[in-house]
Write a protein that holds these residues in place. Structure first.
Motif, mmCIF file in Angstrom:
data_model
loop_
_atom_site.group_PDB
_atom_site.id
_atom_site.type_symbol
_atom_site.label_atom_id
_atom_site.label_comp_id
_atom_site.label_asym_id
_atom_site.label_seq_id
_atom_site.Cartn_x
_atom_site.Cartn_y
_atom_site.Cartn_z
ATOM 1 N N MET A 1 11.506 43.116 64.220
ATOM 2 C CA MET A 1 11.684 43.731 62.904
ATOM 3 C C MET A 1 11.024 45.103 62.891
ATOM 4 O O MET A 1 9.858 45.249 63.265
ATOM 5 C CB MET A 1 11.063 42.848 61.813
ATOM 6 C CG MET A 1 11.319 43.350 60.415
ATOM 7 S SD MET A 1 10.695 42.191 59.172
ATOM 8 C CE MET A 1 11.827 40.827 59.403
ATOM 9 N N TRP A 61 16.577 41.388 49.550
ATOM 10 C CA TRP A 61 15.185 41.180 49.160
ATOM 11 C C TRP A 61 14.893 39.681 49.169
ATOM 12 O O TRP A 61 15.738 38.918 48.708
ATOM 13 C CB TRP A 61 14.953 41.764 47.754
ATOM 14 C CG TRP A 61 13.495 41.890 47.395
ATOM 15 C CD1 TRP A 61 12.744 40.982 46.691
ATOM 16 C CD2 TRP A 61 12.631 42.959 47.729
ATOM 17 N NE1 TRP A 61 11.462 41.432 46.571
ATOM 18 C CE2 TRP A 61 11.363 42.643 47.209
ATOM 19 C CE3 TRP A 61 12.793 44.154 48.444
ATOM 20 C CZ2 TRP A 61 10.262 43.491 47.358
ATOM 21 C CZ3 TRP A 61 11.709 44.990 48.594
ATOM 22 C CH2 TRP A 61 10.470 44.662 48.055
ATOM 23 N N GLU A 63 13.729 40.465 52.298
ATOM 24 C CA GLU A 63 13.738 40.980 53.672
ATOM 25 C C GLU A 63 13.337 42.455 53.729
ATOM 26 O O GLU A 63 12.708 42.896 54.702
ATOM 27 C CB GLU A 63 15.127 40.798 54.305
ATOM 28 C CG GLU A 63 15.506 39.355 54.585
ATOM 29 C CD GLU A 63 16.014 38.626 53.355
ATOM 30 O OE1 GLU A 63 16.260 37.411 53.465
ATOM 31 O OE2 GLU A 63 16.139 39.266 52.284
ATOM 32 N N ASP A 64 13.699 43.229 52.690
ATOM 33 C CA ASP A 64 13.395 44.660 52.672
ATOM 34 C C ASP A 64 11.926 44.968 52.387
ATOM 35 O O ASP A 64 11.519 46.127 52.460
ATOM 36 C CB ASP A 64 14.247 45.367 51.608
ATOM 37 C CG ASP A 64 15.673 45.589 52.083
ATOM 38 O OD1 ASP A 64 15.937 45.370 53.279
ATOM 39 O OD2 ASP A 64 16.510 45.985 51.256
#
Length: 247
Positions: A1, A61, A63-64
């Motif tokens: 990531m 979201w 994830e962001d």
């Protein structure tokens, strides 16, 4: 990531960043969810800045979260004419930055501090609603809502009414002022939502809370704020706020 750095302009000094952020001709990108939430005042300040702007919504979201400085929204990106990307997070910081650039943060260090104090009080009462009630488990939500309605909100009403009366009850928080500041805008953006949440308690009326009502009317008469309220963007966010939160 991959973690996106807080600014793509890492070679710039803070002095250079300050000069670029203060310049006109930037593009402002304010990222938040597609409803009012807590950021209506910040969106208004972007809208009235005179800069090119874009209201951005997260595509994924939570994830962001990793791509924000502290894992929260809103985030303000200032894209300069030279292509540099300056980034700010934390709502209070974003509001103060935008308000100062647009003349909504007073005319002196002391006025700025008083306005920030008032905004902090208003933000806190709504923050507590979001944290205590909206984010609580269903099993205890009503109990926490009652606690907020019975204890937290009445104190805010009491002290803001008294503060405004002591300031002359003119519709402005600063005594002797005739300029709308972030203090009035913040109250005006959150008061309708607070009134809707508390409508069964009948806390608010022109008779019971005349000073707060006067602040609301003062803000609505400001030409730029009136233009924001009439905009399609504002109406769209309002519709989504009602659909999601009921107010």
């Amino acid at each position: 990531m991959t973690v996106v750095p807080s600014s793509t302009s890492t070679s710039l000094t803070f002095a250079q960043m300050s000069e670029l952020a203060a310049a006109k001709g930037n593009t402002l990108k304010l990222k938040y969810f597609p409803f009012h939430g807590m950021v209506e005042a910040a969106r208004f300040l972007v809208y009235t800045s005179g800069e090119k702007y874009e209201f951005v919504h997260p595509e994924a979201w939570p994830e962001d979260k990793v791509n924000t400085p502290f894992g929260v929204l809103p985030v303000l990106n200032i894209i300069t004419e030279s292509g540099d990307n300056l980034e700010l997070a934390e709502l209070a910081v974003i509001e103060n930055f935008l308000a100062k650039r647009s003349g909504f943060l007073g005319n002196s260090v002391w006025e700025e501090s008083i306005i920030s104090m008032i905004v902090s009080s208003t933000s806190t009462v709504f923050d507590k609603y979001i944290v205590m009630v909206i984010r609580s488990p269903d099993s205890i939500r009503q109990e926490l809502l009652d606690r907020w309605l019975d204890l937290t909100l009445p104190e805010w009403i009491k002290y803001h009414e008294q503060y405004l009366i002591n300031s002359g009850n003119t519709g402005y928080y600063l005594k002797g002022s005739n300029e709308v500041s972030l203090a009035e805008i913040k109250t005006a953006t959150l008061l309708p939502a607070i009134m809707k949440i508390a409508e069964k308690r009948e806390y608010f009326s022109e008779e019971k809370t005349p000073a707060l009502f006067k602040v609301l009317e003062t803000a609505k008469k400001h030409p730029e704020y009136a233009r924001w309220l009439a905009s399609e963007e504002y109406k769209d966010y309002t519709a989504k706020n009602i659909a999601l939160l009921g107010f």
